[in-house]
Design a protein around this motif. Sequence first.
Motif, PDB file in Angstrom:
ATOM      1  N   PHE A  63     103.629  62.010  76.665  1.00 54.89           N
ATOM      2  CA  PHE A  63     104.115  60.125  77.008  1.00 54.89           C
ATOM      3  C   PHE A  63     104.716  59.500  77.763  1.00 54.89           C
ATOM      4  O   PHE A  63     105.585  60.232  78.275  1.00 54.89           O
ATOM      5  CB  PHE A  63     104.401  60.160  75.547  1.00 54.89           C
ATOM      6  N   CYS A  68     104.850  52.663  76.893  1.00 60.66           N
ATOM      7  CA  CYS A  68     104.735  53.360  74.569  1.00 60.66           C
ATOM      8  C   CYS A  68     105.815  52.136  74.935  1.00 60.66           C
ATOM      9  O   CYS A  68     106.387  51.547  74.936  1.00 60.66           O
ATOM     10  CB  CYS A  68     104.807  54.614  74.855  1.00 60.66           C
ATOM     11  N   THR A  69     103.987  51.218  73.660  1.00 60.08           N
ATOM     12  CA  THR A  69     105.162  50.256  72.762  1.00 60.08           C
ATOM     13  C   THR A  69     105.488  50.804  71.918  1.00 60.08           C
ATOM     14  O   THR A  69     105.999  49.918  70.885  1.00 60.08           O
ATOM     15  CB  THR A  69     103.877  49.267  73.076  1.00 60.08           C
ATOM     16  N   GLN A  70     105.191  52.511  71.143  1.00 64.63           N
ATOM     17  CA  GLN A  70     105.810  52.967  69.958  1.00 64.63           C
ATOM     18  C   GLN A  70     104.448  51.516  68.808  1.00 64.63           C
ATOM     19  O   GLN A  70     104.782  51.655  67.569  1.00 64.63           O
ATOM     20  CB  GLN A  70     107.023  52.358  69.628  1.00 64.63           C
ATOM     21  N   CYS A  71     103.165  51.785  68.749  1.00 66.26           N
ATOM     22  CA  CYS A  71     102.816  50.866  68.316  1.00 66.26           C
ATOM     23  C   CYS A  71     102.135  52.013  67.100  1.00 66.26           C
ATOM     24  O   CYS A  71     101.893  51.544  66.100  1.00 66.26           O
ATOM     25  CB  CYS A  71     100.605  50.755  69.121  1.00 66.26           C
ATOM     26  N   GLY A  72     101.689  52.945  67.485  1.00 68.58           N
ATOM     27  CA  GLY A  72     101.539  54.255  66.421  1.00 68.58           C
ATOM     28  C   GLY A  72     100.687  55.342  66.159  1.00 68.58           C
ATOM     29  O   GLY A  72     100.077  56.362  65.344  1.00 68.58           O
ATOM     30  N   ALA A  73      99.293  54.724  66.518  1.00 65.68           N
ATOM     31  CA  ALA A  73      97.951  54.895  67.333  1.00 65.68           C
ATOM     32  C   ALA A  73      98.032  56.042  67.339  1.00 65.68           C
ATOM     33  O   ALA A  73      97.238  57.121  66.729  1.00 65.68           O
ATOM     34  CB  ALA A  73      96.882  54.300  67.896  1.00 65.68           C
ATOM     35  N   CYS A  74      98.435  57.273  68.163  1.00 65.79           N
ATOM     36  CA  CYS A  74      98.584  58.553  68.351  1.00 65.79           C
ATOM     37  C   CYS A  74      99.058  59.054  67.017  1.00 65.79           C
ATOM     38  O   CYS A  74      98.079  60.034  66.701  1.00 65.79           O
ATOM     39  CB  CYS A  74      99.549  58.532  69.860  1.00 65.79           C
ATOM     40  N   VAL A  85     106.364  59.381  66.281  1.00 65.32           N
ATOM     41  CA  VAL A  85     106.339  58.116  66.448  1.00 65.32           C
ATOM     42  C   VAL A  85     107.461  57.238  66.225  1.00 65.32           C
ATOM     43  O   VAL A  85     107.381  56.891  64.991  1.00 65.32           O
ATOM     44  CB  VAL A  85     104.660  57.023  66.763  1.00 65.32           C
ATOM     45  N   CYS A 107      95.356  55.165  72.302  1.00 64.92           N
ATOM     46  CA  CYS A 107      96.529  55.049  73.139  1.00 64.92           C
ATOM     47  C   CYS A 107      96.096  53.453  73.612  1.00 64.92           C
ATOM     48  O   CYS A 107      95.037  53.810  75.054  1.00 64.92           O
ATOM     49  CB  CYS A 107      96.904  56.179  74.292  1.00 64.92           C
ATOM     50  N   PRO A 108      96.918  52.411  72.920  1.00 64.04           N
ATOM     51  CA  PRO A 108      95.734  51.192  73.467  1.00 64.04           C
ATOM     52  C   PRO A 108      96.857  50.834  74.886  1.00 64.04           C
ATOM     53  O   PRO A 108      96.058  50.033  75.887  1.00 64.04           O
ATOM     54  CB  PRO A 108      96.291  50.232  72.914  1.00 64.04           C
ATOM     55  N   GLU A 109      97.522  51.194  75.145  1.00 63.23           N
ATOM     56  CA  GLU A 109      98.696  51.042  76.229  1.00 63.23           C
ATOM     57  C   GLU A 109      98.118  51.949  77.816  1.00 63.23           C
ATOM     58  O   GLU A 109      99.234  52.294  78.711  1.00 63.23           O
ATOM     59  CB  GLU A 109      99.831  51.207  76.248  1.00 63.23           C
ATOM     60  N   VAL A 112      99.307  57.721  77.865  1.00 64.43           N
ATOM     61  CA  VAL A 112      98.783  59.282  77.621  1.00 64.43           C
ATOM     62  C   VAL A 112      98.147  59.591  78.511  1.00 64.43           C
ATOM     63  O   VAL A 112      97.099  59.306  79.024  1.00 64.43           O
ATOM     64  CB  VAL A 112      98.709  59.467  76.205  1.00 64.43           C
TER      65      VAL A 112
HETATM   66  S1  SF4 Z   1      99.647  55.311  71.034  1.00 66.59           S
HETATM   67 FE1  SF4 Z   1     100.060  54.651  73.243  1.00 66.59          FE
HETATM   68  S2  SF4 Z   1     101.141  53.467  73.021  1.00 66.59           S
HETATM   69 FE2  SF4 Z   1     100.905  53.721  70.601  1.00 66.59          FE
HETATM   70  S3  SF4 Z   1     102.745  54.344  70.614  1.00 66.59           S
HETATM   71 FE3  SF4 Z   1     100.943  56.737  70.745  1.00 66.59          FE
HETATM   72  S4  SF4 Z   1     101.741  56.450  73.117  1.00 66.59           S
HETATM   73 FE4  SF4 Z   1     103.018  54.788  72.765  1.00 66.59          FE
END
Ligand code: SF4
Length: 283
Positions: A63, A68-74, A85, A107-109, A112
Amino acid sequence: MKIVVASGKGGTGKTMVAANLGYVLSRDRKVTLVDCDVEEPNLHLFFPAETVDEAVTAENPVFDPALCTQCGACGKFCRYGAITVLRDRVLFFAELCHSCGGCRIVCPEGAVTETGRAIGKVGTSHPLPGLTLVSGFLNEGEVQAPCVVRAARAAAGDYPLVILDAAPGVACAVMETITGCDLCILVTESTPSGLHDLALAVEAVRMLSLPAGVVINRSDGRDEAATAFCREHDLPVLMTIPFGREIAAIQNRGGLVARDLPGFTEKFAALYTDAVRLCGVKE
Ligand code: SF4
Ligand code: SF4
């Protein structure tokens, strides 16, 4: 041909059957024995020899905190609980990861990426002129047994005769072992718990339409329940191994009954021919 030796539960003598079968057949042909019981591999104890080891790695996510924006998707996606997260970072628990690659995809950013991490090894040796032994070893605490089984099977290649020793039970690693085999030898004991677990193993091989037969081990001569079970499930009884102090003593010192006890070479040779004939498999 690929023959898998399996059992519904541990301690039935499955590895002993695989080892003796491999030993006897290797006397007049090339045989590759593959230990797919990667959490407790024991075949090498029957065949001590110098081994060449190759690491088995699994892809794990990395990661990037800068992206990473800590969006939580992962964390939401990971069904194995390998990701948590937090407000300021992502915690990753490598031993829980099953290397599905999903967190990288969701991960939208693009934060990963993946890297290989050693989870076990495959050891190859040539203990006898006709015998190659390939053993899979899963590192302690790791969960990806199927990954090591896959690596062991790949290392064994497609030699004319491959005998695989599956883990006990019907977990994912066992399914990984028996898939693509031509014939299954199920080892059981004639006890209520042995037959209960055998029923689960039979279900698994039937799901894969795999021809199968049964070896009854540690028989006290009263195998009516086991033979009735086999009749009911249309499974040939391929061999009966008696309970005996001499057999137990040979096994306890890591010996092979087919080598050390008169008559057993012929019995294990007959196991192979009967298995191939009764299960209708072409050599
Ligand atoms: S999906 Fe990507 S951006 Fe979102 S918390 Fe996980 S690593 Fe970070
Ligand atoms: S690769 Fe799969 S199992 Fe591993 S952390 Fe990502 S989502 Fe979870």
